[in-house]
Scaffold this active site. Structure first.
Site, PDB file in Angstrom:
ATOM      1  CG  ASP A 142      54.037  34.158 -28.366  1.00 25.08           C
ATOM      2  OD1 ASP A 142      54.458  33.549 -27.360  1.00 25.08           O
ATOM      3  OD2 ASP A 142      53.271  35.128 -28.305  1.00 25.08           O
ATOM      4  CG  ASP A 161      54.470  40.557 -34.157  1.00 25.06           C
ATOM      5  OD1 ASP A 161      55.336  40.233 -33.338  1.00 25.06           O
ATOM      6  OD2 ASP A 161      53.632  41.464 -33.965  1.00 25.06           O
ATOM      7  CB  THR A 188      49.273  50.615 -30.751  1.00 30.39           C
ATOM      8  OG1 THR A 188      48.976  49.230 -30.544  1.00 30.39           O
ATOM      9  CG2 THR A 188      48.080  51.433 -30.330  1.00 30.39           C
TER      10      THR A 188
HETATM   11  P1  13P Z   1      52.200  47.918 -29.903  1.00 32.88           P
HETATM   12  O1  13P Z   1      51.007  47.748 -30.783  1.00 32.88           O
HETATM   13  O2  13P Z   1      51.838  48.158 -28.487  1.00 32.88           O
HETATM   14  O3  13P Z   1      53.147  48.933 -30.455  1.00 32.88           O
HETATM   15  O4  13P Z   1      52.979  46.523 -29.905  1.00 32.88           O
HETATM   16  C1  13P Z   1      53.490  46.024 -31.100  1.00 32.88           C
HETATM   17  C2  13P Z   1      54.097  44.689 -30.897  1.00 32.88           C
HETATM   18  O5  13P Z   1      54.675  44.388 -29.882  1.00 32.88           O
HETATM   19  C3  13P Z   1      54.002  43.726 -31.987  1.00 32.88           C
HETATM   20  O6  13P Z   1      54.453  42.470 -31.612  1.00 32.88           O
END
Ligand code: 13P
Length: 287
Positions: A105, A84, A232
């Protein structure tokens, strides 16, 4: 077996639903998400940020853990292990470690440099059969110390990056990582519609999936979002359940201090959150 995210996202785009990317933070997280995906008969993407990768003992540790769980727990639904918000170096490390999907990214680079680095990674990922996510327009909020301003992407730049042959594309449309502030303006559906118009069948990715009102998530899916990232909300659910356990003094009763007992309510809370999201995204029974 780990799979690339290509097939599951192509199907999701065609079927007008989305696959959840749930970020993992430790063994409990990983097990809870994999078991829920199996129970819901849903494809799933496990997201690993570079910070979480370091925290869990490095990328090869994670590959070993995830592959081991898929075997030992009898997970048969498609699972992609995805970096990610990878840096260029992080992407290369994860490719080497055996991840099945990579996000590069490059949104903070000037567009020409984003194009150049993404192009190189498209070549590598295609050769190895890995999926590659690119990003245009930084996602707002803070994630692992990286703070973005919540930009709205330029649809023409999205088209430029999509045409490089990436598997899926993340675009800033006013979304934010972490909790949404009270004065948040909401998602820019106008921008999303324009991006989808220009990029056609390209699966689009909605980051910052926690705390977006359900109706907005559903509308985003109708406008071409095929992958929604959630981190989150699982963290908040885990923390709340764990706090309640401690506040009720359960760690002081009998063997309540045993981590297998102490972390169990948090694990159940993650499972409930993942279940709810899979239902909202429409990926149940799409394995
Ligand atoms: P949140 O923590 O706001 O759910 O976002 C997760 C995210 O986009 C990981 O790349």
């Amino acid at each position: 077996m780990l799979v690339s995210a290509k097939e599951m996202l192509t199907k999701a785009k065609a079927g007008h639903y989305a696959v959840g990317q749930f970020n993992i933070n430790n063994l409990e997280w990983t097990k809870a998400i994999l078991q829920t995906a199996q129970e819901m008969n849903s494809p799933v993407i496990l997201g690993v940020s570079e910070g979480a990768g370091k925290y869990m003992g490095g990328y090869t540790t994670i590959v070993g853990m995830v592959k081991g769980m898929i075997n030992e727990l009898g997970i048969t639904v498609p699972v992609a292990l995805h970096l990610d918000h990878g840096s260029y170096e992080g992407a290369k490390k994860c490719i080497e470690a055996g991840f099945s999907s990579i996000m590069f990214d490059g949104s903070h680079y000037p567009i020409a440099e984003n194009v150049e680095k993404t192009t190189e990674l498209v070549g590598i990922c295609n050769e190895l059969g890995l999926s590659l996510e690119a990003e245009v327009g930084a996602i707002g909020g803070e994630e692992d110390g990286v703070v973005g301003g919540g930009e709205v992407a330029d649809p023409k730049e999205c088209k430029m990056i999509a045409d490089l042959g990436v598997t899926m594309l993340a675009a800033g449309i006013g979304n934010i990582h972490g909790k949404y502030p009270a004065n948040w303006k909401g998602l820019s559906f106008e921008t999303l519609a324009e991006i989808q118009e220009l990029t056609g069948t390209m699966p689009l990715v909605l980051h910052g999936g926690s705390g977006i009102p359900e109706e907005m998530v559903k509308k985003a899916i109708t406008l071409g979002v095929s992958k929604v990232n959630v981190n989150t909300e699982c963290q908040l659910a885990f923390a709340e359940a764990t706090r309640k356990y401690i506040e009720a003094g359960k760690d002081l009763e009998g063997k309540g201090f045993d981590p297998r007992k102490l972390l169990a309510p948090g694990v159940e809370a993650i499972k409930a959150t993942v279940r709810e999201k899979m239902q909202l995204f429409g990926s149940v029974d799409k394995a």
